[in-house]
Design a protein around this motif. Structure first.
Motif, PDB file in Angstrom:
ATOM      1  N   GLU A 209     -38.909  86.213 100.040  1.00 28.26           N
ATOM      2  CA  GLU A 209     -40.195  86.057  99.743  1.00 28.26           C
ATOM      3  C   GLU A 209     -40.254  84.717 100.295  1.00 28.26           C
ATOM      4  O   GLU A 209     -41.583  84.176 100.191  1.00 28.26           O
ATOM      5  CB  GLU A 209     -40.272  86.225  98.218  1.00 28.26           C
ATOM      6  N   ARG A 212     -41.614  83.070 105.085  1.00 28.81           N
ATOM      7  CA  ARG A 212     -42.781  82.644 105.970  1.00 28.81           C
ATOM      8  C   ARG A 212     -43.179  81.125 105.590  1.00 28.81           C
ATOM      9  O   ARG A 212     -43.497  80.242 106.351  1.00 28.81           O
ATOM     10  CB  ARG A 212     -44.076  83.523 105.458  1.00 28.81           C
ATOM     11  N   SER A 213     -43.233  80.855 104.230  1.00 27.42           N
ATOM     12  CA  SER A 213     -43.665  79.505 103.870  1.00 27.42           C
ATOM     13  C   SER A 213     -42.674  78.594 104.341  1.00 27.42           C
ATOM     14  O   SER A 213     -42.997  77.234 104.760  1.00 27.42           O
ATOM     15  CB  SER A 213     -43.559  79.418 102.429  1.00 27.42           C
ATOM     16  N   TYR A 218     -46.887  75.633 103.881  1.00 32.27           N
ATOM     17  CA  TYR A 218     -47.992  76.293 103.092  1.00 32.27           C
ATOM     18  C   TYR A 218     -48.872  75.458 102.480  1.00 32.27           C
ATOM     19  O   TYR A 218     -48.571  73.983 102.411  1.00 32.27           O
ATOM     20  CB  TYR A 218     -47.186  77.125 101.961  1.00 32.27           C
ATOM     21  N   ALA A 222     -51.449  78.024  97.612  1.00 31.46           N
ATOM     22  CA  ALA A 222     -51.071  79.306  98.298  1.00 31.46           C
ATOM     23  C   ALA A 222     -50.333  80.274  97.405  1.00 31.46           C
ATOM     24  O   ALA A 222     -50.652  81.684  97.699  1.00 31.46           O
ATOM     25  CB  ALA A 222     -50.391  79.023  99.558  1.00 31.46           C
ATOM     26  N   PHE A 223     -49.516  79.927  96.508  1.00 30.89           N
ATOM     27  CA  PHE A 223     -48.788  80.834  95.698  1.00 30.89           C
ATOM     28  C   PHE A 223     -48.358  80.148  94.379  1.00 30.89           C
ATOM     29  O   PHE A 223     -48.595  78.933  94.268  1.00 30.89           O
ATOM     30  CB  PHE A 223     -47.466  81.533  96.358  1.00 30.89           C
ATOM     31  N   VAL A 254     -42.527  89.021 109.265  1.00 29.80           N
ATOM     32  CA  VAL A 254     -42.570  87.529 109.864  1.00 29.80           C
ATOM     33  C   VAL A 254     -42.488  87.663 111.419  1.00 29.80           C
ATOM     34  O   VAL A 254     -42.704  86.490 112.016  1.00 29.80           O
ATOM     35  CB  VAL A 254     -41.396  86.988 108.983  1.00 29.80           C
ATOM     36  N   SER A 257     -45.490  87.347 113.213  1.00 30.66           N
ATOM     37  CA  SER A 257     -46.070  86.145 113.228  1.00 30.66           C
ATOM     38  C   SER A 257     -45.374  85.250 114.087  1.00 30.66           C
ATOM     39  O   SER A 257     -46.121  84.313 114.814  1.00 30.66           O
ATOM     40  CB  SER A 257     -45.960  85.525 111.888  1.00 30.66           C
ATOM     41  N   ARG A 269     -50.349  78.239 108.559  1.00 34.18           N
ATOM     42  CA  ARG A 269     -49.648  77.843 107.035  1.00 34.18           C
ATOM     43  C   ARG A 269     -49.848  79.084 106.028  1.00 34.18           C
ATOM     44  O   ARG A 269     -51.130  79.491 106.360  1.00 34.18           O
ATOM     45  CB  ARG A 269     -49.650  76.611 106.645  1.00 34.18           C
ATOM     46  N   VAL A 270     -49.093  79.318 105.347  1.00 36.16           N
ATOM     47  CA  VAL A 270     -49.383  80.377 104.192  1.00 36.16           C
ATOM     48  C   VAL A 270     -50.475  79.723 103.483  1.00 36.16           C
ATOM     49  O   VAL A 270     -50.604  78.457 102.986  1.00 36.16           O
ATOM     50  CB  VAL A 270     -48.237  80.546 103.131  1.00 36.16           C
ATOM     51  N   GLY A 271     -51.635  80.441 103.001  1.00 37.47           N
ATOM     52  CA  GLY A 271     -52.681  79.988 102.245  1.00 37.47           C
ATOM     53  C   GLY A 271     -53.889  79.290 103.286  1.00 37.47           C
ATOM     54  O   GLY A 271     -54.910  78.748 102.740  1.00 37.47           O
TER      55      GLY A 271
END
Length: 452
Positions: A209, A212-213, A218, A222-223, A254, A257, A269-271
């Motif tokens: 999980e 990716r970040s 991120y 974002a989370f 991933v 990406s 970036r994530v978010g």
């Protein structure tokens, strides 16, 4: 960061005279200077260009400098911001410091004063980035040279010399412990990026999980738990090399990406809604058969073809046993640093040469380290070896007679099976036919002899 990487400065001020003066006075071979006259122009510039220090006027024609500061802090965590303010805006300057500004300077100011603050801010940026780089590289100590004189290793060295000066992706394949990280380090060390970071990450150690970040970074919020923005490995490796070991462990989403990064050197970036540009040379490694993984729909086919531009297949140690004496000598010297030197007995060398080395070069290094700890009078004997090596004589009936070993039927059968497998290029069906035994019997003997 490279030792002589230039400082990258962005000056944001609506007064053209200040922008022009800063560009003229601060630009030199060790500093790159960009200027912007508005918030919009500044934000567009940092999306395209990495910067280290931003000098920001608190009053801009299209926005408040404090609001722009907040945006910079959220999207550029590795950048320091220096606020420029008038005498009547000290309260705003204090508020800016609370929001994360590095320092503030009141107008009018001297260039010497501004230059000093910029230099201090840059030193802080360098320290923060070097600490982050260290977290990803400190457990990987470079080997001073690639050890081996066998034909297989000489060919690998030749290929390294050819591909290193280029920027093409390299896929390094081979069994665990065969030295894939050494090859990656050698490629980076001979490349034009050698003065820039080599970031090494084993994809198998990343939590699914968080992969990716970790790779892309991120944005704040974002989370759950993302209390501040964070740069990823791609940003750390900018202008350097990113070595992703065990690439087959990446989840398919991933992988898709990562393919986009390889295709156009941009990522998100994530978010984050904005694409960012990056300049990275990629190296990959795996002990899996990626072609089979593609057929099984466990690896992205387009990514496989993109990373397999240039493949280096490392042979296992059992296929280049002539390199064992050189490796033993190297490891004994490496591990003896500051201690009395050790040597090995003739019987131990024979045992090392006969062993199948399922853990490859990494296992040999561990065996040498263990042997040195248990050595007597500077000599590593069979008693200092792991049981699977030391008990080869007892279970295989190997006896030394002068310079020639007398082998038991056990050892003769093992060596014959090895030769047949080599002759059939590892095809077990052909090998069992040649040996006159069933495939089930062959599998049992492979397991018994440690030849799986």
């Amino acid at each position: 960061m490279a030792p002589f990487e230039p400082m990258r400065i962005l000056v944001v001020d609506d007064e053209e005279s200040i922008r022009r003066l800063a560009k003229k006075e601060f630009s030199d071979p060790h500093r790159k200077v960009w200027t912007a006259g508005s918030a919009h122009e500044a934000f567009e510039l940092v999306r395209r260009q990495q910067v280290d220090v931003i000098v920001l006027d608190i009053r801009l024609p299209d926005g408040d400098g404090l609001e722009l500061l907040e945006q910079f802090r959220e999207t550029l965590p590795d950048v320091e911001v220096i606020i420029i303010t008038g005498h009547g805006n000290i309260d705003s300057a204090v508020e800016a410091m609370k929001s994360g500004a590095y320092d503030y300077i009141t107008k009018p100011f001297t260039l010497d004063r501004l230059e000093l603050v910029i230099e201090k801010a840059f030193q802080r940026v360098r320290l923060q980035r070097e600490n982050r780089l260290l977290r990803h590289t400190q457990s990987y100590q470079p080997s001073p040279r690639f050890i081996g004189s066998s034909a297989a290793i000489q060919h690998i060295q030749y290929l390294i010399g050819k591909v290193a000066p280029t920027d093409v992706p390299v896929l390094i394949t081979g069994e665990s412990g065969a030295g894939k990280d050494v090859v990656a380090r050698a490629i980076h060390g001979l490349s034009r990026r050698q003065e820039n970071p080599l970031i090494i990450k084993n994809c198998g150690t990343l939590q699914k999980e968080l992969i990716r970040s970790e790779l892309f970074g991120y944005c704040k919020g974002a989370f759950t738990g993302a209390t501040e923005s964070q740069e990823g490995l791609l940003t750390l490796a900018h202008q350097g090399t990113l070595f992703l070991d065990e690439i087959g462990e990446l989840p398919l989403e991933v992988q898709a990406s990562l393919l986009r990064v390889l295709e156009n050197q941009t990522f998100r970036r994530v978010g984050d809604k904005q694409e960012r540009q990056v300049d990275v040379r990629f190296l990959f490694a795996t002990n899996r058969n990626l072609a089979e993984e593609v057929k099984a729909s466990r690896f992205h086919e387009a990514l496989y073809h993109r990373i397999n531009v240039f493949q280096l297949d490392l042979p296992p140690l059992r296929q280049r046993k002539e390199d064992i004496p050189l490796l033993v000598e190297y490891f004994l010297g490496l591990l003896s640093a500051g201690k009395p030197p050790c040597r090995i007995s003739k019987n131990v060398m024979h045992l090392l040469m006969e062993y199948s080395w399922p853990g490859n070069v990494r296992e040999l290094r561990n065996v040498m380290e263990r042997g040195m700890i248990l050595s007597e009078n500077g000599i590593i004997t069979a008693q200092g070896l792991p049981r699977e090596l030391a008990e080869q004589n007892r279970y295989k009936g190997t006896v030394l007679h002068g310079e020639r070993p007398l082998l038991s039927l056990y050892e003769l059968e093992k060596q014959h099976i090895q030769r047949v497998l080599e002759h059939t290029s590892g095809n077990r069906s052909q090998a069992s036919d040649t040996l006159g035994i069933s495939r089930k019997t062959l599998y049992r003997k492979l397991k018994e002899y440690g030849l799986e």
